[in-house]
Scaffold this motif. Structure first.
Motif, short mmCIF file in Angstrom:
data_model
loop_
_atom_site.label_atom_id
_atom_site.label_comp_id
_atom_site.label_asym_id
_atom_site.label_seq_id
_atom_site.Cartn_x
_atom_site.Cartn_y
_atom_site.Cartn_z
N GLU A 55 0.63 -1.25 -0.15
CA GLU A 55 -0.18 -0.05 0.14
C GLU A 55 0.81 1.33 0.01
O GLU A 55 0.52 2.20 -0.77
N THR A 56 1.96 1.35 0.82
CA THR A 56 2.84 2.52 0.91
C THR A 56 3.41 2.53 -0.39
O THR A 56 3.70 3.68 -1.00
N LEU A 57 3.88 1.42 -1.17
CA LEU A 57 4.49 1.63 -2.54
C LEU A 57 3.40 1.89 -3.68
O LEU A 57 4.04 3.04 -4.38
N LEU A 73 3.83 0.77 -12.00
CA LEU A 73 4.79 0.32 -10.74
C LEU A 73 6.05 -0.27 -11.07
O LEU A 73 6.94 -0.07 -10.61
N SER A 74 6.04 -1.18 -12.13
CA SER A 74 7.47 -1.74 -12.36
C SER A 74 8.26 -0.90 -12.73
O SER A 74 9.70 -0.88 -12.26
N THR A 75 8.01 0.31 -13.51
CA THR A 75 9.14 1.42 -14.11
C THR A 75 9.46 2.19 -12.76
O THR A 75 10.51 2.48 -12.66
N TYR A 76 8.48 2.24 -11.84
CA TYR A 76 8.68 3.25 -10.68
C TYR A 76 9.82 2.46 -9.80
O TYR A 76 10.95 3.04 -9.32
N ILE A 77 9.36 1.17 -9.60
CA ILE A 77 10.28 0.52 -8.87
C ILE A 77 11.77 0.06 -9.23
O ILE A 77 12.97 0.29 -8.65
N ARG A 78 11.93 0.14 -10.66
CA ARG A 78 13.05 0.05 -11.29
C ARG A 78 13.80 1.34 -11.24
O ARG A 78 15.11 1.45 -11.05
N ASN A 79 13.09 2.56 -11.26
CA ASN A 79 13.78 3.80 -11.01
C ASN A 79 14.22 4.02 -9.72
O ASN A 79 15.59 4.49 -9.64
N ILE A 80 13.60 3.66 -8.84
CA ILE A 80 14.14 3.67 -7.39
C ILE A 80 15.17 2.69 -7.21
O ILE A 80 16.33 3.13 -6.47
N LEU A 81 15.04 1.64 -7.70
CA LEU A 81 16.13 0.69 -7.48
C LEU A 81 17.65 0.95 -7.88
O LEU A 81 18.51 0.99 -7.27
N PHE A 82 17.47 1.74 -9.11
CA PHE A 82 18.60 2.08 -9.74
C PHE A 82 18.74 3.55 -9.52
O PHE A 82 19.78 4.38 -10.31
N GLU A 83 18.14 4.12 -8.55
CA GLU A 83 18.55 5.46 -8.10
C GLU A 83 18.40 6.45 -9.15
O GLU A 83 19.04 7.65 -9.37
#
Length: 149
Positions: free
Chosen positions: A61-63, A74-84
Motif C-alpha cells: 500500500e505504501t508503495l 509500478l514496475s517502472t517506478y520500482i526500477r527507477n528507485i532501485l537504480f536511483e
C-alpha cells in the motif's frame, strides 16, 4: 514530314524509357545500400528478466501511494528507485505553463500594436508591462536551464 515526326516520337519515347530505367536502377541501388548497411540500428533493451518479490500488504500500500504521485507503471517506478534514477516527471509542467503564458502575452502585444487598438490611452504602459513580464519569464526559464547544466 511523317518520317521526321515518327523519328522524333521514337527518340522521345526511348529517352523517357531510359530515364525511367535509370531511376529504377537508382532506387534499387539505394535499397541495396539500405540492406547492406547505412545507419546502425538502435539496440532495443528488452526487459526480459522477471523478478518476483513478496511483501506485506502495508508495504504494498505504501508503495502504491508513492507510485501514484508519478504517471508511471509500478514496475517502472520500482526500477527507477532501485537504480536511483531521479524522478523529474512533474518538474517541467510549470515550465510549460510559463511558456504558454509567455506566448499568450506575445500574442496580446501583437494585437495591441495593431492600428485598431489606438483607442487605449495607456497602450504604451500596457505594452511595457507585458514585455517586462515576458522578459522575466524567459530569464527565469533560461536561468533554470543553466542551473541544470
Amino acid at each position: 514530314m511523317e518520317n521526321d515526326f515518327l523519328q522524333e516520337f521514337i527518340n522521345q519515347a526511348t529517352q523517357e524509357n531510359e530515364a525511367k530505367i535509370a531511376q529504377e536502377k537508382r532506387k534499387k541501388h539505394f535499397r541495396e545500400l539500405g540492406r547492406k548497411g547505412g545507419l546502425k540500428t538502435k539496440e532495443n533493451k528488452k526487459l526480459d528478466k522477471v523478478i518476483s518479490i513478496r511483501m506485506t500488504h502495508s508495504e504494498y500500500e505504501t508503495l502504491i501511494q508513492k507510485q501514484e504521485k508519478y504517471p508511471l507503471k509500478l514496475s517502472t517506478y520500482i526500477r527507477n528507485i532501485l537504480f536511483e534514477k531521479e524522478l523529474k516527471i512533474n518538474e517541467f509542467q510549470t515550465d510549460e505553463i510559463l511558456l504558454q503564458f509567455g506566448n499568450n502575452f506575445k500574442k496580446i502585444t501583437n494585437l495591441l500594436r495593431n492600428r485598431e487598438w489606438n483607442v487605449f490611452e495607456n497602450k504604451k504602459e500596457i505594452l511595457a508591462k507585458i514585455e517586462t513580464t515576458v522578459d522575466l519569464i524567459h530569464h527565469y526559464l533560461y536561468s533554470k536551464i543553466q542551473k541544470n547544466e
